[in-house]
Enzyme design. Structure first.
Site, short mmCIF file in Angstrom:
data_model
loop_
_atom_site.label_atom_id
_atom_site.label_comp_id
_atom_site.label_asym_id
_atom_site.label_seq_id
_atom_site.Cartn_x
_atom_site.Cartn_y
_atom_site.Cartn_z
N ARG A 112 2.58 2.62 -10.94
CA ARG A 112 1.86 1.69 -11.79
C ARG A 112 1.72 2.09 -13.25
NH1 ARG A 112 -3.82 2.82 -8.64
NH2 ARG A 112 -3.93 5.02 -9.14
N ARG A 153 8.18 -4.87 -9.81
CA ARG A 153 7.26 -5.28 -8.75
C ARG A 153 6.64 -6.65 -8.98
NH1 ARG A 153 3.45 -2.63 -6.05
NH2 ARG A 153 2.87 -4.76 -5.51
N ASP A 212 3.55 3.80 1.16
CA ASP A 212 2.09 3.77 1.19
C ASP A 212 1.64 4.35 2.52
OD1 ASP A 212 -0.37 2.34 -0.35
OD2 ASP A 212 -0.70 2.32 1.82
N TYR A 237 -9.77 4.14 7.00
CA TYR A 237 -9.39 2.76 6.68
C TYR A 237 -9.51 1.86 7.91
CZ TYR A 237 -7.62 3.95 2.03
OH TYR A 237 -7.52 4.34 0.73
#
Length: 341
Positions: free
Chosen positions: A30, A39, A75, A150
């Site tokens: 990013r 992206r 990820d 998570y």
């Protein structure tokens, strides 16, 4: 090991190196304008399942910076998605789980991950090995505690309340969940190594939320199992806010212990003890300051890193999105020049 082995791998093994190797967590992604262009309009999980995109994104920082390793673009929730967990990565939020896992029945639906579940990983790693040449590729995975958080919370959490409540209050369910996530993690890492990754990093991003006694009881056996299954490549272990756990992170079986910016590397070397290399640990926020602030602090990290038996220069966490790529380029060059033996 032969002398021509890449400097990053030699440092992982605590062997003599001509200079301190450097790479950056979140170096792909990013903070790079070329990444943002590529992206645009593509959801994160779609990008992580497209071999051509994975290869291109992984290579982008290698073209920009004089780094000594590339890290596989993916990820930590990719293996969970691959076995059928209903989840999404929401921009500005992070992974969000549609049906959080909080009971035995939900845990029983988790299954091991096979290479057939993630053919795009095998294809992308194989392609990257051909493109990278002598630069080693680091495979990576999220560690069971962080994945469990998570899954239990349903998304990112500040205090991991539900996670710790289940860990303390329903230990049978906790251990079943951790065992299942351990096998999934091993499958994800083994697939990357089989395709050509030359080192692995286990990210236990949120494990700093637990005390050392609880880490030993509820977390460490699963990290040990993962590292014991990965003895053919150097193994790096990293978590955030883990200053009180550094010795245990090493005892879990890693060859290299990642250190965030809260503990100096000389103190980290004392806490970890002999027989391990260290990785880290410039505060990522420093790169938002002028270069004349960054340079002396980077030199200090290099100096403190001499206390370790091996040192890989990195940030104390991932590159921040607003980081100027030119700062990272200057930093990589400085690490090489200032540490030249």
């Amino acid at each position: 090991m032969p002398a021509e082995d890449p400097v990053f791998l030699r440092a992982c093994r605590r062997e003599p190196v001509p200079h301190t190797p450097v790479w950056f967590m979140r170096q792909a992604g990013r903070s790079l304008p070329e990444y943002l262009r590529l992206r645009e309009g593509i959801p994160m999980l779609d990008a992580c399942a497209d071999p051509e995109l994975i290869v291109e994104i992984t290579l982008q920082p290698v073209r920009r910076y004089s780094i000594d390793a590339a890290i596989f673009f993916s990820d930590i929730v990719v293996p969970l998605k691959a076995i059928g967990i209903d989840l999404d990565i929401k921009p500005g939020v992070g992974p969000v789980i549609a049906d959080p896992i909080r009971d035995k029945d939900a845990v029983s639906r988790l299954r091991p991950l096979s290479p057939d579940d993630i053919p795009y990983v095998t294809e992308a790693v194989s392609g990257l090995v051909g493109e990278l040449g002598d630069i080693p590729l680091i495979g990576f995975a999220g560690a069971p505690f962080t994945l469990a958080s998570y899954l239990i919370e349903g998304g990112p959490s500040k205090n991991h309340d539900r996670t710790k409540a289940l860990m303390y209050g329903q230990p049978d369910i906790w251990h079943s969940l951790m065992a299942a996530l351990t096998e999934i993690t091993i499958g994800f890492l083994r697939t990357q190594v089989a395709a050509g990754a030359r080192a692995v990093q286990l990210f236990d991003s949120w494990v700093g939320a637990v005390a050392p006694e609880d880490y030993r009881r509820y977390v460490m056996p699963y990290s040990e199992r993962i590292f014991a299954a990965m003895t053919d490549v150097p193994r790096i272990h990293f978590g955030v806010g883990t200053g009180e756990l550094l010795g245990l992170l090493g005892q879990a079986g890693a060859d290299v212990v990642g250190v965030d910016w809260r503990v100096t590397l000389d103190e980290a070397a004392r806490r970890v003890g002999p027989g391990k290399a260290l990785q880290g640990n410039l505060d990522p926020a420093l790169l938002l300051a002028p270069w004349e602030v960054v340079e002396p602090r980077a030199r200090k990290v290099l100096e403190q890193g001499k206390a370790a038996e091996g040192h890989i220069f990195n940030l104390g966490h991932g590159v921040l999105p607003s980081t100027d790529p030119d700062q990272l380029a200057r930093l990589a060059d400085l690490v090489h020049s200032a540490s030249a033996r």
